[in-house]
Scaffold this motif. Structure first.
Motif, PDB file in Angstrom:
ATOM      1  N   ALA A 124     138.056   4.282  25.484  1.00 54.77           N
ATOM      2  CA  ALA A 124     138.528   3.155  24.686  1.00 54.77           C
ATOM      3  C   ALA A 124     139.428   2.299  25.570  1.00 54.77           C
ATOM      4  O   ALA A 124     140.440   2.790  26.082  1.00 54.77           O
ATOM      5  CB  ALA A 124     139.297   3.634  23.463  1.00 54.77           C
ATOM      6  N   VAL A 125     139.069   1.043  25.765  1.00 56.62           N
ATOM      7  CA  VAL A 125     139.895   0.124  26.543  1.00 56.62           C
ATOM      8  C   VAL A 125     140.826  -0.599  25.578  1.00 56.62           C
ATOM      9  O   VAL A 125     140.445  -0.938  24.451  1.00 56.62           O
ATOM     10  CB  VAL A 125     139.012  -0.866  27.323  1.00 56.62           C
ATOM     11  N   CYS A 126     142.047  -0.831  26.007  1.00 62.38           N
ATOM     12  CA  CYS A 126     143.093  -1.332  25.110  1.00 62.38           C
ATOM     13  C   CYS A 126     142.992  -2.832  24.837  1.00 62.38           C
ATOM     14  O   CYS A 126     143.937  -3.594  25.082  1.00 62.38           O
ATOM     15  CB  CYS A 126     144.472  -0.990  25.658  1.00 62.38           C
ATOM     16  N   HIS A 127     141.847  -3.246  24.302  1.00 59.39           N
ATOM     17  CA  HIS A 127     141.722  -4.597  23.770  1.00 59.39           C
ATOM     18  C   HIS A 127     142.280  -4.567  22.350  1.00 59.39           C
ATOM     19  O   HIS A 127     141.539  -4.592  21.359  1.00 59.39           O
ATOM     20  CB  HIS A 127     140.263  -5.043  23.783  1.00 59.39           C
ATOM     21  N   VAL A 128     143.608  -4.521  22.267  1.00 57.06           N
ATOM     22  CA  VAL A 128     144.269  -4.273  20.986  1.00 57.06           C
ATOM     23  C   VAL A 128     143.955  -5.340  19.943  1.00 57.06           C
ATOM     24  O   VAL A 128     143.975  -5.057  18.736  1.00 57.06           O
ATOM     25  CB  VAL A 128     145.802  -4.142  21.166  1.00 57.06           C
ATOM     26  N   LEU A 129     143.651  -6.573  20.385  1.00 55.87           N
ATOM     27  CA  LEU A 129     143.403  -7.637  19.418  1.00 55.87           C
ATOM     28  C   LEU A 129     142.160  -7.367  18.583  1.00 55.87           C
ATOM     29  O   LEU A 129     142.064  -7.799  17.437  1.00 55.87           O
ATOM     30  CB  LEU A 129     143.282  -8.989  20.130  1.00 55.87           C
ATOM     31  N   ARG A 130     141.193  -6.655  19.122  1.00 50.41           N
ATOM     32  CA  ARG A 130     139.991  -6.318  18.353  1.00 50.41           C
ATOM     33  C   ARG A 130     140.334  -5.523  17.100  1.00 50.41           C
ATOM     34  O   ARG A 130     139.620  -5.575  16.105  1.00 50.41           O
ATOM     35  CB  ARG A 130     139.037  -5.468  19.196  1.00 50.41           C
ATOM     36  N   TYR A 131     141.427  -4.779  17.177  1.00 56.56           N
ATOM     37  CA  TYR A 131     141.769  -3.854  16.110  1.00 56.56           C
ATOM     38  C   TYR A 131     142.612  -4.491  15.013  1.00 56.56           C
ATOM     39  O   TYR A 131     142.895  -3.855  13.999  1.00 56.56           O
ATOM     40  CB  TYR A 131     142.492  -2.641  16.694  1.00 56.56           C
ATOM     41  N   LEU A 132     143.025  -5.754  15.209  1.00 55.07           N
ATOM     42  CA  LEU A 132     143.815  -6.432  14.188  1.00 55.07           C
ATOM     43  C   LEU A 132     143.000  -6.600  12.905  1.00 55.07           C
ATOM     44  O   LEU A 132     141.829  -6.980  12.949  1.00 55.07           O
ATOM     45  CB  LEU A 132     144.245  -7.813  14.681  1.00 55.07           C
ATOM     46  N   PRO A 133     143.590  -6.340  11.754  1.00 53.79           N
ATOM     47  CA  PRO A 133     142.879  -6.572  10.502  1.00 53.79           C
ATOM     48  C   PRO A 133     142.347  -7.996  10.372  1.00 53.79           C
ATOM     49  O   PRO A 133     141.259  -8.206   9.828  1.00 53.79           O
ATOM     50  CB  PRO A 133     143.940  -6.270   9.437  1.00 53.79           C
ATOM     51  N   ALA A 134     143.090  -8.994  10.873  1.00 54.52           N
ATOM     52  CA  ALA A 134     142.608 -10.376  10.797  1.00 54.52           C
ATOM     53  C   ALA A 134     141.348 -10.572  11.625  1.00 54.52           C
ATOM     54  O   ALA A 134     140.414 -11.263  11.210  1.00 54.52           O
ATOM     55  CB  ALA A 134     143.701 -11.335  11.273  1.00 54.52           C
ATOM     56  N   VAL A 135     141.316  -9.972  12.814  1.00 55.68           N
ATOM     57  CA  VAL A 135     140.124 -10.076  13.667  1.00 55.68           C
ATOM     58  C   VAL A 135     138.944  -9.379  12.997  1.00 55.68           C
ATOM     59  O   VAL A 135     137.807  -9.878  13.019  1.00 55.68           O
ATOM     60  CB  VAL A 135     140.410  -9.470  15.055  1.00 55.68           C
ATOM     61  N   GLN A 136     139.206  -8.230  12.384  1.00 53.30           N
ATOM     62  CA  GLN A 136     138.146  -7.518  11.676  1.00 53.30           C
ATOM     63  C   GLN A 136     137.660  -8.305  10.459  1.00 53.30           C
ATOM     64  O   GLN A 136     136.471  -8.288  10.131  1.00 53.30           O
ATOM     65  CB  GLN A 136     138.641  -6.129  11.250  1.00 53.30           C
ATOM     66  N   LYS A 137     138.566  -9.011   9.800  1.00 52.39           N
ATOM     67  CA  LYS A 137     138.168  -9.844   8.661  1.00 52.39           C
ATOM     68  C   LYS A 137     137.276 -10.999   9.130  1.00 52.39           C
ATOM     69  O   LYS A 137     136.275 -11.328   8.468  1.00 52.39           O
ATOM     70  CB  LYS A 137     139.405 -10.372   7.939  1.00 52.39           C
ATOM     71  N   ILE A 138     137.633 -11.607  10.255  1.00 53.19           N
ATOM     72  CA  ILE A 138     136.783 -12.659  10.813  1.00 53.19           C
ATOM     73  C   ILE A 138     135.396 -12.112  11.111  1.00 53.19           C
ATOM     74  O   ILE A 138     134.370 -12.723  10.761  1.00 53.19           O
ATOM     75  CB  ILE A 138     137.420 -13.245  12.084  1.00 53.19           C
ATOM     76  N   LYS A 139     135.348 -10.951  11.744  1.00 52.95           N
ATOM     77  CA  LYS A 139     134.069 -10.328  12.073  1.00 52.95           C
ATOM     78  C   LYS A 139     133.266 -10.039  10.808  1.00 52.95           C
ATOM     79  O   LYS A 139     132.051 -10.270  10.754  1.00 52.95           O
ATOM     80  CB  LYS A 139     134.328  -9.038  12.857  1.00 52.95           C
ATOM     81  N   GLU A 140     133.940  -9.542   9.781  1.00 56.20           N
ATOM     82  CA  GLU A 140     133.282  -9.235   8.509  1.00 56.20           C
ATOM     83  C   GLU A 140     132.681 -10.489   7.879  1.00 56.20           C
ATOM     84  O   GLU A 140     131.536 -10.478   7.394  1.00 56.20           O
ATOM     85  CB  GLU A 140     134.304  -8.599   7.560  1.00 56.20           C
ATOM     86  N   LEU A 141     133.448 -11.588   7.886  1.00 57.31           N
ATOM     87  CA  LEU A 141     132.969 -12.822   7.289  1.00 57.31           C
ATOM     88  C   LEU A 141     131.798 -13.409   8.075  1.00 57.31           C
ATOM     89  O   LEU A 141     130.843 -13.933   7.493  1.00 57.31           O
ATOM     90  CB  LEU A 141     134.114 -13.835   7.202  1.00 57.31           C
ATOM     91  N   ILE A 142     131.866 -13.313   9.397  1.00 59.63           N
ATOM     92  CA  ILE A 142     130.753 -13.787  10.225  1.00 59.63           C
ATOM     93  C   ILE A 142     129.499 -12.971   9.940  1.00 59.63           C
ATOM     94  O   ILE A 142     128.419 -13.516   9.685  1.00 59.63           O
ATOM     95  CB  ILE A 142     131.116 -13.709  11.722  1.00 59.63           C
ATOM     96  N   ASP A 143     129.646 -11.648   9.979  1.00 56.63           N
ATOM     97  CA  ASP A 143     128.485 -10.776   9.806  1.00 56.63           C
ATOM     98  C   ASP A 143     127.889 -10.862   8.408  1.00 56.63           C
ATOM     99  O   ASP A 143     126.689 -10.619   8.216  1.00 56.63           O
ATOM    100  CB  ASP A 143     128.865  -9.324  10.116  1.00 56.63           C
TER     101      ASP A 143
END
Length: 445
Positions: A124-143
């Motif tokens: 696991a590489v520490c791209h911590v921003l991927r793990y933000l709930p806001a980033v995950q919400k963006i991904k969810e809305l896109i998908d």
């Protein structure tokens, strides 16, 4: 309940200490059983904090015994010292959390990924921003198709004037020879986010422009000294080391950035004053050995017509409060956009529809960046906590699917960063990475 995960911390500095704090917040889930760091103060401080046995404290990776001491290792060494421990621990069978960037050359990144794959360990590489709930919400809305086909991603990283001066003019990331170019050291997070939101579409072309601006000898004020504490014009300088560091200590603030100044003691007025008199952080920002870009834009063309633009700039009052707009076409004659400001909060808004009327109204999605009980892991908007939560859960349950920044996808975004920097240096448009990038990327253009 899943078993408690035992970890070794390699690199007991700022990032290593933060990730190790997960064991303090959640002792039933993680335990720190070993530490490796050449700095005796940092090593001993972490050993005492986590009650690590003395024989499990090491000055370097080569001192560790062949017998396995833990389930996983957290590698938080300086950028240029990522490859060796990653390869060594992968070959020993440890699961790996690796601070970003993976490494400072494409070849080393590829080797790390290959060794982890061959050794069948999780990375696991520490791209911590991927793990933000806001980033995950963006991904969810896109998908989910909420904005239709993604047409364009516009992403800004305002680094912050004193943050850039601290890290990239005076600090450890000021020169490529000592660390790496700033797009890799600072903004591989952001290129990774764009690649993530692109949803598997390959980047076909990339161009980039940028340079080192302002922090040069030519811009040093008349009468300025080479050190802030002896400078006659310090009072009027926004980059004054006295203001950034010493005034904070006087007010009792000893967290970042003050916390990294003293390598052999905790920061106080005496130790910080000494560090500013003799160390790199007391130097005039116009008289340093820095050579990395202060501002850079990256333009990307992905498959299926998706375009993206990333901007990094040092000279902002806001610090790392990233802003993103993702535009998509929902149906004919209607367009929608996702807008995220400061990333912990996400807004979704429709733009002009048929006949020039606004339809539908703005919709705001509020997300909680970190749950209660995660104090000390609130960095990156709570991303530090969510990264550790996912990684420890993945190791405890032997489920790599819980890791959002695994080796193959992380390698792809790193190759894109290397290609973008090469494009900037050569003034050309290049392929965006991927399989082509593995063959053509040149890390020392």
């Amino acid at each position: 309940m899943a078993a408690c995960v035992d970890v070794i911390i390699v690199g007991a500095g700022n990032r290593g200490s933060i990730y190790a704090h997960f064991a303090v917040a959640f002792p039933e889930r993680m335990r720190v059983v070993g530490v490796a760091d050449p700095n005796p103060f940092s090593r001993e401080r972490l050993r005492e904090q986590h009650r690590i046995e003395e024989h499990n404290a090491f000055t370097g990776v080569t001192q560790l015994p062949d017998v396995s001491l833990a389930d996983a290792v957290l590698i938080c060494t300086p950028d240029r010292l990522h490859k060796e421990p990653a390869v060594v621990f992968a070959q020993k069978g440890y699961h790996i959390l690796l601070e970003k960037p993976m490494a400072v050359t494409a070849e080393d990144c590829i080797e790390i990924m290959s060794v982890c794959s061959e050794s069948q360990v999780m990375l696991a590489v520490c791209h911590v921003l991927r793990y933000l709930p806001a980033v995950q919400k963006i991904k969810e809305l896109i998908d989910s198709g909420a904005i239709g086909d993604v047409i364009h991603i516009q992403h800004l990283e305002p680094v912050g004037f004193y943050h850039f001066a601290h890290s990239f003019v005076r600090g450890n990331w000021r020169s490529e020879a000592g660390s790496s170019f700033s797009l890799l050291a600072k903004s591989c997070h952001d290129i990774d986010l764009i690649n993530y939101w692109a949803g598997g579409r390959r980047c076909l072309k990339v161009s980039s422009f940028g340079s080192l601006s302002h922090f040069t000898k030519d811009n040093q004020p008349q009468g300025a000294s080479d050190r802030c504490l002896s400078c006659s014009v310090e009072a009027g300088c926004p980059y004054s080391a006295k203001k950034i560091y010493l005034d904070r200590v006087t007010q009792g603030e000893v967290g970042w950035p003050v916390s990294v100044l003293c390598s052999s003691s905790l920061p106080d007025i005496e130790s910080v004053t000494e560090a500013l008199c003799s160390g790199p952080y007391g130097r005039c920002v116009y008289d340093c050995d820095n050579d990395v870009c202060t501002n850079q834009v990256v333009n990307m063309q992905f498959e299926v017509g998706l375009t993206a633009s990333f901007s990094m700039v040092a000279f902002t009052e806001q610090m790392c409060q990233r802003k993103t707009t993702i535009s998509g076409s929902k149906v004919t004659n209607s367009s929608r956009a996702l807008q995220a400001g400061d990333l912990p909060t996400l807004s979704g808004k429709s733009t002009l529809g048929r006949g020039g009327r606004l339809s539908p109204p703005k919709v705001t999605h509020h997300v909680d960046p970190s749950p209660p009980g995660a104090s000390g892991l609130g960095g990156h908007g709570g991303g530090d906590y969510h990264l550790m939560d996912r990684f420890i859960s993945a190791v405890a349950s032997c489920d790599p699917a819980l890791i959002l920044s695994g080796p193959e996808e992380t390698l792809q975004s790193h190759l894109l960063v290397f290609q973008a920097e090469r494009a900037r240096r050569e003034g050309v448009v290049l392929s965006g990475g991927g399989e082509e990038g593995r063959d053509t990327v040149n890390n020392n253009p």
